[in-house]
Design a protein around this motif. Sequence first.
Motif, PDB file in Angstrom:
ATOM      1  N   LEU A 253      20.132   2.297  19.461  1.00  8.72           N
ATOM      2  CA  LEU A 253      20.707   2.478  18.234  1.00  8.72           C
ATOM      3  C   LEU A 253      22.202   2.754  18.364  1.00  8.72           C
ATOM      4  O   LEU A 253      22.914   3.845  18.489  1.00  8.72           O
ATOM      5  N   ARG A 254      22.913   1.586  18.649  1.00  9.53           N
ATOM      6  CA  ARG A 254      24.178   1.677  18.818  1.00  9.53           C
ATOM      7  C   ARG A 254      25.102   0.469  18.086  1.00  9.53           C
ATOM      8  O   ARG A 254      24.374  -0.497  17.514  1.00  9.53           O
TER       9      ARG A 254
ATOM     10  N   CYS B  51      18.045  -4.895  17.682  1.00  9.48           N
ATOM     11  CA  CYS B  51      18.144  -3.545  18.517  1.00  9.48           C
ATOM     12  C   CYS B  51      17.517  -2.460  17.444  1.00  9.48           C
ATOM     13  O   CYS B  51      17.058  -1.329  17.761  1.00  9.48           O
ATOM     14  N   TRP B  52      18.426  -2.269  16.172  1.00  5.68           N
ATOM     15  CA  TRP B  52      18.015  -1.186  15.478  1.00  5.68           C
ATOM     16  C   TRP B  52      16.531  -1.259  14.986  1.00  5.68           C
ATOM     17  O   TRP B  52      16.102  -0.124  14.681  1.00  5.68           O
TER      18      TRP B  52
ATOM     19  N   GLY C 100      14.905   0.136  17.773  1.00  4.49           N
ATOM     20  CA  GLY C 100      15.118   1.680  17.821  1.00  4.49           C
ATOM     21  C   GLY C 100      14.613   2.665  16.864  1.00  4.49           C
ATOM     22  O   GLY C 100      13.782   3.514  16.984  1.00  4.49           O
TER      23      GLY C 100
ATOM     24  N   ARG D  92      22.469  -6.648  16.457  1.00  2.00           N
ATOM     25  CA  ARG D  92      22.189  -5.456  15.723  1.00  2.00           C
ATOM     26  C   ARG D  92      20.923  -5.136  14.965  1.00  2.00           C
ATOM     27  O   ARG D  92      20.259  -4.208  15.052  1.00  2.00           O
ATOM     28  N   SER D  93      20.433  -6.213  14.389  1.00  2.00           N
ATOM     29  CA  SER D  93      19.341  -5.860  13.488  1.00  2.00           C
ATOM     30  C   SER D  93      18.210  -5.903  14.300  1.00  2.00           C
ATOM     31  O   SER D  93      17.233  -5.009  14.181  1.00  2.00           O
TER      32      SER D  93
END
Length: 335
Positions: free
Chosen positions: A108-109, A119-120, A123, A116-117
């Motif tokens: 969550l960075r 990874c989030w 997360g 980002r999509s």
Amino acid sequence: QRGLRHWALGHSALTIGLLLSVNAQTLPSMLSVVIASGLMVLGVGVIWLGLRDFRQQSQSQLPVLLTALLCMLLQWLLLDIYQTPAATYPISSTALCLFTLLSARELLRPWPQPLRSACWLAGGLFLLASAGLVLRALATLSDNGEQLLPGHGPHAASLLGLLLLQIGLACCFMLMTLYQTALSLARLSERDGLTGILNRRSLCRQGSNLLQRCQRQQQPACLLMLDADHFKRINDEFGHQTGDAVLCHMSSRIGNQLRQGDLFGRFGGEEFTLLLPGLQPDEAMRTAERIRLALCNQPCSSAGQLVQLSASIGMAHSNDFGYDFEKLLGAADHA
């Protein structure tokens, strides 16, 4: 690809631990519970190590191994005292919750899109797993803790949830790897292979976009064209390897004089182009002089030889030539 080896090993250990939990009769009861929990803790810990590696952060494997071993030891002692697997669940849940929260923290960075999509999403799944593990630990402390034992519905539901979570994380990890590879290839296509700064094609594209933004915001912009003096003589006298070292040295010295937001690229051969937004002509002249002095005052050292450097710098400003990148480039080249 960074992290893949850890993720494969972690998911393997987690899967074996889940299978032992489902088939609790495969081994003696106490041994099955201890090994299954230890493998699951080890698996999630190794996945966390993979996420650290994915972020290019070094991390010793020792804390993960010690946590898994400590968890197994404590569970064995609790089983010996209470003679029921339910007594061990708070220990395994705490250890698993620790690594899931650490994994969520790695993910969550502020990653670039589209990474980002993925990874989030991963997360979020880790946070969901952490919440489930907290509930599992609390349930074992209540009167209904025995419902989490093998053969009961809640136990089967929790294992099914972990399996679905594992599948979801595996899909997220594949997307993360795919997006990271795509971003790496995009960065490579934008960079000069020798110096690591922008190449000509990327410089022209990004320069045009930056000039359009300056025009919309009514900001001035200045383009500098820098040419290394006597570069052919350096190649002839010292060799092409020294010539390459000189170009790398120049790009480093020039880059140290620039601000965040300035564009800097290799236009071709020994020519470098700089686009400086927000500077008036007198400010751009001072920047150019500072760059020239930085090159002259620091010779390049290569193969035990010092190569004295100098450079010619042409300047074109938006006040005189507008915001067309090609027009500014031509004016600076002939300055």
